[in-house]
Design a protein around this motif. Sequence first.
Motif, PDB file in Angstrom:
ATOM      1  N   ASP A 124       0.829  -1.209   0.000  1.00 10.17           N
ATOM      2  CA  ASP A 124       0.000   0.000   0.000  1.00 10.17           C
ATOM      3  C   ASP A 124       0.864   1.260   0.000  1.00 10.17           C
ATOM      4  O   ASP A 124       0.578   2.227  -0.710  1.00 10.17           O
ATOM      5  CB  ASP A 124      -0.924   0.026   1.218  1.00 10.17           C
ATOM      6  N   VAL A 125       1.931   1.240   0.778  1.00 11.10           N
ATOM      7  CA  VAL A 125       2.854   2.380   0.833  1.00 11.10           C
ATOM      8  C   VAL A 125       3.553   2.540  -0.516  1.00 11.10           C
ATOM      9  O   VAL A 125       3.661   3.658  -1.041  1.00 11.10           O
ATOM     10  CB  VAL A 125       3.880   2.208   1.978  1.00 11.10           C
ATOM     11  N   PHE A 133       4.753   5.216  -5.602  1.00  8.91           N
ATOM     12  CA  PHE A 133       4.860   5.147  -7.068  1.00  8.91           C
ATOM     13  C   PHE A 133       3.997   6.221  -7.723  1.00  8.91           C
ATOM     14  O   PHE A 133       4.430   6.885  -8.678  1.00  8.91           O
ATOM     15  CB  PHE A 133       4.443   3.776  -7.593  1.00  8.91           C
ATOM     16  N   ASN A 134       2.786   6.391  -7.234  1.00 10.28           N
ATOM     17  CA  ASN A 134       1.903   7.394  -7.826  1.00 10.28           C
ATOM     18  C   ASN A 134       2.365   8.819  -7.545  1.00 10.28           C
ATOM     19  O   ASN A 134       2.257   9.692  -8.416  1.00 10.28           O
ATOM     20  CB  ASN A 134       0.460   7.169  -7.368  1.00 10.28           C
ATOM     21  N   LEU A 143       5.081  13.707  -9.789  1.00 11.37           N
ATOM     22  CA  LEU A 143       6.234  14.610  -9.877  1.00 11.37           C
ATOM     23  C   LEU A 143       6.895  14.519 -11.248  1.00 11.37           C
ATOM     24  O   LEU A 143       7.327  15.539 -11.808  1.00 11.37           O
ATOM     25  CB  LEU A 143       7.237  14.295  -8.765  1.00 11.37           C
ATOM     26  N   ALA A 144       6.971  13.318 -11.802  1.00  6.61           N
ATOM     27  CA  ALA A 144       7.542  13.152 -13.146  1.00  6.61           C
ATOM     28  C   ALA A 144       6.706  13.908 -14.173  1.00  6.61           C
ATOM     29  O   ALA A 144       7.256  14.507 -15.109  1.00  6.61           O
ATOM     30  CB  ALA A 144       7.629  11.669 -13.507  1.00  6.61           C
ATOM     31  N   VAL A 157      10.592   1.707 -13.007  1.00  7.72           N
ATOM     32  CA  VAL A 157       9.928   2.904 -12.475  1.00  7.72           C
ATOM     33  C   VAL A 157      10.221   4.108 -13.375  1.00  7.72           C
ATOM     34  O   VAL A 157       9.314   4.868 -13.735  1.00  7.72           O
ATOM     35  CB  VAL A 157      10.377   3.176 -11.020  1.00  7.72           C
ATOM     36  N   VAL A 158      11.476   4.275 -13.765  1.00  9.55           N
ATOM     37  CA  VAL A 158      11.862   5.404 -14.617  1.00  9.55           C
ATOM     38  C   VAL A 158      11.228   5.267 -15.999  1.00  9.55           C
ATOM     39  O   VAL A 158      10.746   6.252 -16.571  1.00  9.55           O
ATOM     40  CB  VAL A 158      13.400   5.518 -14.693  1.00  9.55           C
ATOM     41  N   ASP A 159      11.191   4.035 -16.546  1.00 10.75           N
ATOM     42  CA  ASP A 159      10.549   3.819 -17.845  1.00 10.75           C
ATOM     43  C   ASP A 159       9.081   4.250 -17.816  1.00 10.75           C
ATOM     44  O   ASP A 159       8.595   4.886 -18.740  1.00 10.75           O
ATOM     45  CB  ASP A 159      10.613   2.342 -18.253  1.00 10.75           C
TER      46      ASP A 159
END
Length: 93
Positions: free
Chosen positions: A15-16, A21-22, A27-28, A75-77
């Motif tokens: 959950d964290v 991630f979201n 921010l991205a 994550v970056v992709d």
Amino acid sequence: MDINEIRTRIDLLDDVLLRIFNERARLALEIGHLKKGLSLPVFDPNREKRIFARMKDENPGPLDDGAIVRLFERVVDESRRLERIMSHQEEEA
């Protein structure tokens, strides 16, 4: 600790991670908007190399550095994919 207690802790961590991630994706998207305004490319290989190097340096284990890099590459992709989608949508608007 039994298996159900461990699974409950894993669920809480998941959950964290989902929230993190979201938030990272939000921010991205902000960065993507700024990059577009500055005519900067979505892909910044030097920035990505710095992210991966920093994560390896900070990695306490038990995941090895290769696993950490693979996770962060994903994550970056996904962040880059969101930036491209946003940029394309703004161009169509």
